[in-house]
Design a protein around this motif. Structure first.
Motif, PDB file in Angstrom:
ATOM      1  N   VAL A  62       0.885  -1.163   0.000  1.00 29.49           N
ATOM      2  CA  VAL A  62       0.000   0.000   0.000  1.00 29.49           C
ATOM      3  C   VAL A  62       0.917   1.204   0.000  1.00 29.49           C
ATOM      4  CG1 VAL A  62      -1.797   1.242   1.237  1.00 29.49           C
ATOM      5  CG2 VAL A  62      -1.744  -1.261   1.295  1.00 29.49           C
ATOM      6  N   ILE A  63       0.791   2.022  -1.037  1.00 27.25           N
ATOM      7  CA  ILE A  63       1.735   3.121  -1.244  1.00 27.25           C
ATOM      8  C   ILE A  63       0.993   4.441  -1.361  1.00 27.25           C
ATOM      9  CG2 ILE A  63       3.574   4.000  -2.739  1.00 27.25           C
ATOM     10  CD1 ILE A  63       3.737   1.049  -3.819  1.00 27.25           C
ATOM     11  N   GLU A  64       1.342   5.389  -0.506  1.00 28.66           N
ATOM     12  CA  GLU A  64       0.822   6.746  -0.619  1.00 28.66           C
ATOM     13  C   GLU A  64       1.863   7.543  -1.385  1.00 28.66           C
ATOM     14  OE1 GLU A  64      -0.297  10.580   2.086  1.00 28.66           O
ATOM     15  OE2 GLU A  64      -0.629   8.595   2.948  1.00 28.66           O
ATOM     16  N   ILE A  65       1.429   8.135  -2.485  1.00 24.74           N
ATOM     17  CA  ILE A  65       2.312   8.890  -3.372  1.00 24.74           C
ATOM     18  C   ILE A  65       2.031  10.374  -3.189  1.00 24.74           C
ATOM     19  CG2 ILE A  65       2.956   9.222  -5.797  1.00 24.74           C
ATOM     20  CD1 ILE A  65       2.244   6.309  -6.276  1.00 24.74           C
ATOM     21  N   GLU A  66       3.005  11.198  -3.516  1.00 21.94           N
ATOM     22  CA  GLU A  66       2.969  12.629  -3.225  1.00 21.94           C
ATOM     23  C   GLU A  66       1.735  13.353  -3.778  1.00 21.94           C
ATOM     24  OE1 GLU A  66       6.352  16.002  -2.891  1.00 21.94           O
ATOM     25  OE2 GLU A  66       6.358  14.800  -4.705  1.00 21.94           O
ATOM     26  N   THR A  67       1.328  13.067  -5.009  1.00 19.64           N
ATOM     27  CA  THR A  67       0.191  13.781  -5.603  1.00 19.64           C
ATOM     28  C   THR A  67      -0.796  12.800  -6.240  1.00 19.64           C
ATOM     29  OG1 THR A  67       1.197  14.007  -7.791  1.00 19.64           O
ATOM     30  CG2 THR A  67       1.658  15.764  -6.179  1.00 19.64           C
ATOM     31  N   PHE A  68      -2.023  13.248  -6.397  1.00 20.20           N
ATOM     32  CA  PHE A  68      -3.040  12.451  -7.071  1.00 20.20           C
ATOM     33  C   PHE A  68      -2.605  12.127  -8.496  1.00 20.20           C
ATOM     34  CE2 PHE A  68      -6.572  12.446 -10.089  1.00 20.20           C
ATOM     35  CZ  PHE A  68      -7.281  11.344  -9.644  1.00 20.20           C
ATOM     36  N   GLU A  69      -2.062  13.099  -9.189  1.00 18.10           N
ATOM     37  CA  GLU A  69      -1.626  12.899 -10.576  1.00 18.10           C
ATOM     38  C   GLU A  69      -0.546  11.818 -10.671  1.00 18.10           C
ATOM     39  OE1 GLU A  69      -3.671  16.603 -10.059  1.00 18.10           O
ATOM     40  OE2 GLU A  69      -1.816  15.957  -9.097  1.00 18.10           O
ATOM     41  N   SER A  70       0.360  11.796  -9.706  1.00 16.71           N
ATOM     42  CA  SER A  70       1.416  10.783  -9.704  1.00 16.71           C
ATOM     43  C   SER A  70       0.845   9.399  -9.408  1.00 16.71           C
ATOM     44  CB  SER A  70       2.486  11.141  -8.682  1.00 16.71           C
ATOM     45  OG  SER A  70       3.124  12.342  -9.051  1.00 16.71           O
ATOM     46  N   ALA A  71      -0.143   9.323  -8.532  1.00 15.74           N
ATOM     47  CA  ALA A  71      -0.798   8.044  -8.245  1.00 15.74           C
ATOM     48  C   ALA A  71      -1.532   7.545  -9.489  1.00 15.74           C
ATOM     49  CB  ALA A  71      -1.762   8.194  -7.080  1.00 15.74           C
ATOM     50  N   GLU A  72      -2.175   8.449 -10.177  1.00 10.40           N
ATOM     51  CA  GLU A  72      -2.863   8.100 -11.420  1.00 10.40           C
ATOM     52  C   GLU A  72      -1.865   7.607 -12.465  1.00 10.40           C
ATOM     53  OE1 GLU A  72      -4.903  11.319 -13.623  1.00 10.40           O
ATOM     54  OE2 GLU A  72      -6.699  10.131 -13.214  1.00 10.40           O
ATOM     55  N   LYS A  73      -0.722   8.285 -12.560  1.00  4.75           N
ATOM     56  CA  LYS A  73       0.343   7.880 -13.489  1.00  4.75           C
ATOM     57  C   LYS A  73       0.844   6.477 -13.145  1.00  4.75           C
ATOM     58  CE  LYS A  73       5.059   9.003 -14.860  1.00  4.75           C
ATOM     59  NZ  LYS A  73       6.219   9.852 -14.588  1.00  4.75           N
ATOM     60  N   ALA A  74       0.987   6.180 -11.865  1.00  2.00           N
ATOM     61  CA  ALA A  74       1.449   4.856 -11.438  1.00  2.00           C
ATOM     62  C   ALA A  74       0.481   3.763 -11.879  1.00  2.00           C
ATOM     63  CB  ALA A  74       1.650   4.824  -9.936  1.00  2.00           C
ATOM     64  N   THR A  75      -0.825   4.015 -11.735  1.00  2.00           N
ATOM     65  CA  THR A  75      -1.806   3.000 -12.134  1.00  2.00           C
ATOM     66  C   THR A  75      -1.809   2.795 -13.640  1.00  2.00           C
ATOM     67  OG1 THR A  75      -3.641   4.570 -12.253  1.00  2.00           O
ATOM     68  CG2 THR A  75      -3.308   3.438 -10.154  1.00  2.00           C
ATOM     69  N   GLU A  76      -1.474   3.827 -14.389  1.00  6.84           N
ATOM     70  CA  GLU A  76      -1.472   3.729 -15.849  1.00  6.84           C
ATOM     71  C   GLU A  76      -0.178   3.156 -16.408  1.00  6.84           C
ATOM     72  OE1 GLU A  76      -2.314   7.701 -17.116  1.00  6.84           O
ATOM     73  OE2 GLU A  76      -4.354   7.646 -16.363  1.00  6.84           O
ATOM     74  N   THR A  77       0.952   3.442 -15.776  1.00  2.68           N
ATOM     75  CA  THR A  77       2.241   3.069 -16.372  1.00  2.68           C
ATOM     76  C   THR A  77       2.952   1.903 -15.699  1.00  2.68           C
ATOM     77  OG1 THR A  77       3.470   4.671 -15.026  1.00  2.68           O
ATOM     78  CG2 THR A  77       2.637   5.429 -17.164  1.00  2.68           C
ATOM     79  N   MET A  78       2.631   1.594 -14.460  1.00  4.21           N
ATOM     80  CA  MET A  78       3.373   0.570 -13.737  1.00  4.21           C
ATOM     81  C   MET A  78       2.797  -0.841 -13.918  1.00  4.21           C
ATOM     82  SD  MET A  78       5.898   2.152 -12.181  1.00  4.21           S
ATOM     83  CE  MET A  78       6.419   0.971 -10.959  1.00  4.21           C
TER      84      MET A  78
END
Length: 91
Positions: A62-78
């Motif tokens: 379970v990872i809390e990332i700095e910004t919503f946009e970065s979390a969204e990027k993680a779900t799309e690219t990782m």
């Protein structure tokens, strides 16, 4: 939300350091918890088990990332879209 859950981590024995390094390309990791089978699932994560039944039965993070946009990027690219059964999955 700035929090993502990862399933099927691409390492045998994930540590906070190795998972944080894996996600460093998306953004700074603010908080990271590794969930292991047989251990209690935190109350803030347990509500997501119905959608993601592997939580609690496999090693997850379970990872809390700095910004919503970065979390969204993680779900799309990782996510490993080539191996949807055993590859890294980020939700």
């Amino acid at each position: 939300s700035r929090t993502v859950v990862t399933i099927n981590l691409p390492m045998d024995s994930p540590t906070v350091e190795t998972v944080a390094e894996l996600f460093s390309s998306c953004s700074e990791v603010v908080l990271l918890r590794i969930l292991r089978p047989g251990k209690a699932v935190p109350p803030d994560v347990i509500k997501h088990i119905s959608k993601h039944p592997k939580i609690g039965t496999t090693v997850c993070a379970v990872i809390e990332i700095e910004t919503f946009e970065s979390a969204e990027k993680a779900t799309e690219t990782m996510c490993n879209k080539d191996d949807w059964r055993k590859g890294l999955h980020v939700v």
